[in-house]
Motif scaffolding. Sequence first.
Motif, mmCIF file in Angstrom:
data_model
loop_
_atom_site.group_PDB
_atom_site.id
_atom_site.type_symbol
_atom_site.label_atom_id
_atom_site.label_comp_id
_atom_site.label_asym_id
_atom_site.label_seq_id
_atom_site.Cartn_x
_atom_site.Cartn_y
_atom_site.Cartn_z
ATOM 1 N N LEU A 22 -5.402 0.516 -2.898
ATOM 2 C CA LEU A 22 -5.040 0.140 -4.267
ATOM 3 C C LEU A 22 -5.685 -1.190 -4.662
ATOM 4 C CD1 LEU A 22 -1.296 1.235 -4.206
ATOM 5 C CD2 LEU A 22 -3.048 2.121 -5.760
ATOM 6 N N ALA A 23 -6.078 -1.970 -3.659
ATOM 7 C CA ALA A 23 -6.771 -3.235 -3.960
ATOM 8 C C ALA A 23 -8.115 -2.980 -4.632
ATOM 9 C CB ALA A 23 -6.969 -4.038 -2.683
ATOM 10 N N ALA A 24 -8.652 -1.755 -4.485
ATOM 11 C CA ALA A 24 -9.948 -1.414 -5.089
ATOM 12 C C ALA A 24 -9.787 -0.797 -6.479
ATOM 13 C CB ALA A 24 -10.698 -0.450 -4.177
ATOM 14 N N ALA A 25 -8.564 -0.836 -7.010
ATOM 15 C CA ALA A 25 -8.306 -0.171 -8.299
ATOM 16 C C ALA A 25 -8.741 -1.007 -9.492
ATOM 17 C CB ALA A 25 -6.816 0.160 -8.421
ATOM 18 N N THR A 26 -9.017 -2.302 -9.271
ATOM 19 C CA THR A 26 -9.264 -3.197 -10.409
ATOM 20 C C THR A 26 -10.748 -3.293 -10.773
ATOM 21 O OG1 THR A 26 -7.289 -4.479 -9.897
ATOM 22 C CG2 THR A 26 -8.951 -5.558 -11.258
ATOM 23 N N ILE A 27 -11.026 -3.068 -12.051
ATOM 24 C CA ILE A 27 -12.392 -3.201 -12.585
ATOM 25 C C ILE A 27 -12.313 -4.068 -13.847
ATOM 26 C CG2 ILE A 27 -13.192 -0.996 -11.652
ATOM 27 C CD1 ILE A 27 -12.785 0.220 -14.425
ATOM 28 N N THR A 28 -13.468 -4.508 -14.354
ATOM 29 C CA THR A 28 -13.463 -5.308 -15.575
ATOM 30 C C THR A 28 -14.338 -4.671 -16.644
ATOM 31 O OG1 THR A 28 -14.081 -7.419 -16.573
ATOM 32 C CG2 THR A 28 -15.210 -6.830 -14.531
ATOM 33 N N ALA B 114 6.184 -13.457 -23.054
ATOM 34 C CA ALA B 114 6.478 -14.904 -23.013
ATOM 35 C C ALA B 114 7.934 -15.122 -22.653
ATOM 36 C CB ALA B 114 6.203 -15.547 -24.382
ATOM 37 N N GLY B 115 8.223 -16.300 -22.067
ATOM 38 C CA GLY B 115 9.602 -16.736 -21.879
ATOM 39 C C GLY B 115 10.337 -16.117 -20.709
ATOM 40 N N PHE B 116 9.614 -15.673 -19.690
ATOM 41 C CA PHE B 116 10.314 -15.127 -18.513
ATOM 42 C C PHE B 116 9.513 -15.372 -17.245
ATOM 43 C CE2 PHE B 116 7.604 -11.701 -20.045
ATOM 44 C CZ PHE B 116 7.077 -11.146 -18.894
ATOM 45 N N ASP B 117 10.214 -15.309 -16.123
ATOM 46 C CA ASP B 117 9.583 -15.296 -14.802
ATOM 47 C C ASP B 117 9.726 -13.891 -14.226
ATOM 48 O OD1 ASP B 117 8.857 -17.961 -14.812
ATOM 49 O OD2 ASP B 117 10.704 -18.622 -13.826
ATOM 50 N N GLY B 118 8.941 -13.588 -13.206
ATOM 51 C CA GLY B 118 9.019 -12.268 -12.573
ATOM 52 C C GLY B 118 8.291 -11.238 -13.406
ATOM 53 N N GLY B 119 8.755 -9.991 -13.303
ATOM 54 C CA GLY B 119 8.107 -8.931 -14.065
ATOM 55 C C GLY B 119 6.756 -8.524 -13.501
ATOM 56 N N ALA B 120 6.570 -8.742 -12.181
ATOM 57 C CA ALA B 120 5.305 -8.315 -11.569
ATOM 58 C C ALA B 120 5.296 -6.796 -11.413
ATOM 59 C CB ALA B 120 5.126 -8.978 -10.209
ATOM 60 N N LEU B 121 4.150 -6.214 -11.634
ATOM 61 C CA LEU B 121 4.017 -4.769 -11.484
ATOM 62 C C LEU B 121 3.657 -4.426 -10.046
ATOM 63 C CD1 LEU B 121 4.145 -2.610 -13.853
ATOM 64 C CD2 LEU B 121 1.830 -2.114 -13.121
ATOM 65 N N LEU B 122 4.414 -3.504 -9.453
ATOM 66 C CA LEU B 122 4.174 -3.074 -8.076
ATOM 67 C C LEU B 122 3.715 -1.623 -8.066
ATOM 68 C CD1 LEU B 122 7.530 -4.392 -6.546
ATOM 69 C CD2 LEU B 122 5.328 -5.602 -6.618
ATOM 70 N N LEU B 123 2.740 -1.325 -7.230
ATOM 71 C CA LEU B 123 2.326 0.065 -7.004
ATOM 72 C C LEU B 123 2.381 0.326 -5.507
ATOM 73 C CD1 LEU B 123 -0.883 0.323 -9.270
ATOM 74 C CD2 LEU B 123 1.466 0.989 -9.860
ATOM 75 N N ALA B 124 2.659 1.559 -5.135
ATOM 76 C CA ALA B 124 2.663 1.907 -3.711
ATOM 77 C C ALA B 124 2.150 3.328 -3.524
ATOM 78 C CB ALA B 124 4.062 1.766 -3.124
ATOM 79 N N ASP B 125 1.315 3.497 -2.511
ATOM 80 C CA ASP B 125 0.758 4.808 -2.180
ATOM 81 C C ASP B 125 1.608 5.435 -1.078
ATOM 82 O OD1 ASP B 125 -0.674 6.986 -1.327
ATOM 83 O OD2 ASP B 125 -2.369 5.832 -0.550
ATOM 84 N N HIS C 282 13.754 1.137 2.370
ATOM 85 C CA HIS C 282 12.349 1.416 2.706
ATOM 86 C C HIS C 282 11.355 0.555 1.939
ATOM 87 C CE1 HIS C 282 13.648 4.783 5.071
ATOM 88 N NE2 HIS C 282 14.298 5.288 4.045
ATOM 89 N N VAL C 283 11.848 -0.155 0.926
ATOM 90 C CA VAL C 283 10.929 -0.892 0.047
ATOM 91 C C VAL C 283 10.064 -1.908 0.803
ATOM 92 C CG1 VAL C 283 10.818 -2.526 -1.880
ATOM 93 C CG2 VAL C 283 12.243 -0.469 -2.063
ATOM 94 N N PRO C 284 10.654 -2.754 1.677
ATOM 95 C CA PRO C 284 9.793 -3.762 2.334
ATOM 96 C C PRO C 284 8.658 -3.145 3.148
ATOM 97 C CG PRO C 284 12.118 -4.321 2.608
ATOM 98 C CD PRO C 284 12.081 -2.933 2.022
ATOM 99 N N GLU D 246 2.932 -1.894 3.930
ATOM 100 C CA GLU D 246 1.886 -1.017 4.472
ATOM 101 C C GLU D 246 1.052 -0.313 3.413
ATOM 102 O OE1 GLU D 246 3.178 1.786 7.428
ATOM 103 O OE2 GLU D 246 4.585 0.358 8.303
ATOM 104 N N ALA D 247 1.641 -0.085 2.228
ATOM 105 C CA ALA D 247 0.948 0.791 1.263
ATOM 106 C C ALA D 247 1.062 0.303 -0.168
ATOM 107 C CB ALA D 247 1.533 2.205 1.356
ATOM 108 N N GLY D 248 1.526 -0.929 -0.356
ATOM 109 C CA GLY D 248 1.774 -1.389 -1.716
ATOM 110 C C GLY D 248 0.834 -2.480 -2.169
ATOM 111 N N ILE D 249 0.904 -2.753 -3.467
ATOM 112 C CA ILE D 249 0.161 -3.876 -4.019
ATOM 113 C C ILE D 249 1.005 -4.496 -5.132
ATOM 114 C CG2 ILE D 249 -1.118 -2.513 -5.749
ATOM 115 C CD1 ILE D 249 -3.550 -4.347 -5.094
#
Length: 258
Positions: A27-33, A150-161, A195-197, A202-205
């Motif tokens: 999933l680390a290879a999913a990002t393009i510009t 704006a105006g918050f902390d957190g809210g990171a997007l997680l993906l997992a294979d 199971h989340v951790p 092993e399979a998340g980003i």
Amino acid sequence: MDMMTARREAFDAMADIPVGAIAEASLAAATITVHDYGLDGTAVPDKLVETVADLLDRATGPGAAVVEGLSDFFDVGLARNFHEALFRQVWENCASRLGAEQFGRHDRIKVNTTSDGAIPMELYGSEWSFKDLHSDRDALLFSHLYGPVAGFDGGALLLADVCGFMRHHGLRFADLFDWSVEPTPGSKPVLRAEHVPQVLAEAGIDLGAPGPDQIIFVNNFPDAGILHGVTPVAVTDPQRYVREFHRCSVKRTTRSDP
Ligand SMILES: [Fe+2]
């Protein structure tokens, strides 16, 4: 077959997928510009459509695509227009190769904007969009463009294979998942908290907190095995708080009328 059954059966089958049948793409290879695709005005470059489709296809890519660099070309309004145009062309490119026919002959594409924290309760029984790692029930492909934020902390997007994870560990649906509890009929598969951790390790980003610079695509076909979730959002400035996302999604139906 209904979508809950399709999802449970697809997760159950992941332990038996032969090595080599899906791309060993991280999933680390999913990002393009978009800077690499010669953006000219608001037109969507064909090469960008093909690259996103290849990233989403599990035969060639990780099952997700993150397209960055939009803020150098668009404000939020124009970025939403570009997002919808890109989504429609990506779907046209990859629907049949991902196997959309088995879920019906007609596309139902939905485009909407959600204000997180102010979602009408009658829709999902919560004012907040769903956060635990899960698969949406009906959507086969979706994409999100966040902003304004704006105006918050957190809210990171997680993906997992979990496709690779379940194959590697020989796990079935019941080993990892529960069904979500919803105010309306139907549920989605949710990764159980214990199971989340390990799945993330092993399979998340962690894609960080997304903003109007990027569009995030997820292949949400049952056999793709890509889960998505969001880390808790903590409002730090209630006066300025805003977390909107523009979402495109598609499901298939057997009937052409809405
Ligand atoms: Fe979701």
